[in-house]
Scaffold this motif. Structure first.
Motif: not given
Length: 365
Positions: A248-260
């Motif tokens: 199960h993947f759950e990634v908010e739209d705003g989080a997809s472009t954040a760096l890690m």
């Protein structure tokens, strides 16, 4: 560009400070003469630049002397400063006096009539000595400062290199575990004559390893890129576990472009597969999420396996290399500005929560 060149090049910096310092002395002396009286004659306008240039030239032997005695005991250096400054001051004052009384002979008469020419020269020598002493103090002060900055820069560079080596060691230490498991699975498929599935697994493994090797552990990737890498990895594991592994993947739209940090979550997912999925007959589920909260990026990996005996959200001794290495990577990259916490998934399982500062890719101009 010019300022950077001056500060980076010792020779440029020395001559820039020389020109600025002696020009400042000449200008200050000129203002003092105007304040206390009138100029002896119009020739005074070229006399001051001339004696300033002579004073600047006399500091060059001082510079050579100080370089020679730089590593000597402090007492010798102090003696060298005092004697060198006094000798340079006497020479400068003698030169100034000879030029001054040749250019302005009328200024000498009052002193000669009262027998005070020697007194004037003595006072001038003392002031010249102080000028040279101040120059020496500035020379040592600036040189010590530049050396301390260089040592600090070398120390920071060494620390950075050590951190980079530590990060790479922590990152690449994880890959062999996954590689051995995958090769064993491929070997089993070949022995079972399931060549098509074995070929698929080899292809997926090569894609994942290429991604892993192409991404420097010192570089950061977007959450979307990290999720793509996880899917590459999990495609391989799906071959091993088939329907026993639920994702199960759950990634908010705003989080997809954040760096890690690249491949930060892979060892955590690997840990869940090893302790939650592989040990259960019915398999299990893994949930991966990413969201923004305030100025932080929140990441989590949760499974519904048997879980661990947690105390205060910390990993018990011997709880897995992957979790410990992930925690160390976070400390190396973010210091105290991060959080790595373990908790229990209800009704059972393990949840790993990570908090790191929110960063975005810089947009090209």
């Amino acid at each position: 560009m010019l300022l950077h060149q001056i500060t980076e090049n010792r020779r440029y910096l020395f001559w820039t400070l020389q020109a600025a310092g002696w020009s400042g002395w000449a200008f200050t002396f000129y203002l003092g003469v105007l304040f206390w009286g009138k100029l002896p004659s119009e020739n005074y306008h070229w006399y001051l630049p001339l004696i300033s240039a002579i004073g600047m030239c006399l500091t060059l032997p001082l510079r050579s002397l100080y370089r020679y005695m730089w590593d000597m005991p402090i007492i010798r250096r102090v003696i060298a400063i005092l004697l060198g400054s006094y000798a340079a001051g006497l020479t400068w004052m003698a030169t100034r006096g000879a030029i001054f009384y040749e250019v302005f002979p009328e200024e000498r008469k009052p002193y000669e009539q009262h027998g005070m020419a020697w007194h004037s020269y003595f006072d001038g020598s003392i002031s010249a000595f102080w000028v040279m002493l101040v120059w020496s103090a500035l020379y040592f002060g600036i040189k010590y400062y530049l050396q301390s900055q260089e040592e600090k820069e070398r120390w920071l560079k060494a620390m950075t290199m050590a951190h980079q080596a530590q990060l790479k060691m922590l990152r690449y230490q994880l890959n062999p575990h996954f590689l051995f498991n995958t090769l064993n699975a491929i070997s089993t498929l070949i022995l079972d004559r399931n060549t098509e599935l074995a070929n698929t697994m080899v292809t997926r493994l090569s894609r994942f390893l290429r991604y892993s090797l192409d991404n420097d552990p010192m570089q950061k990737v977007t959450v979307a890129q990290e999720m793509d890498a996880l899917r590459l990895y999990l495609d391989i594991e799906k071959v091993r576990f088939d329907e026993r592994l639920q994702l199960h993947f759950e990634v908010e739209d705003g989080a997809s472009t954040a760096l890690m940090p690249s491949l930060l979550l892979q060892p955590l997912v690997e840990n869940s597969i090893k302790y939650a999925i592989a040990k259960s007959i019915d398999g299990g589920a893994i949930a991966i999420s990413a969201r923004i909260f305030g100025g932080d990026l929140l990441l989590s990996v949760a499974d519904n396996g048997p879980g661990l005996d947690l105390r205060n959200g910390r990993l018990p001794k011997g709880g897995g290399v992957g979790l410990a290495n992930c925690r160390e990577r976070l400390k190396e990259i973010y210091g105290e500005d991060q959080n790595f916490r373990l908790s229990t998934t209800e009704p059972h399982g393990l949840t790993i929560n990570i908090r790191i500062p929110l960063e975005r890719e810089a947009k090209a101009a």
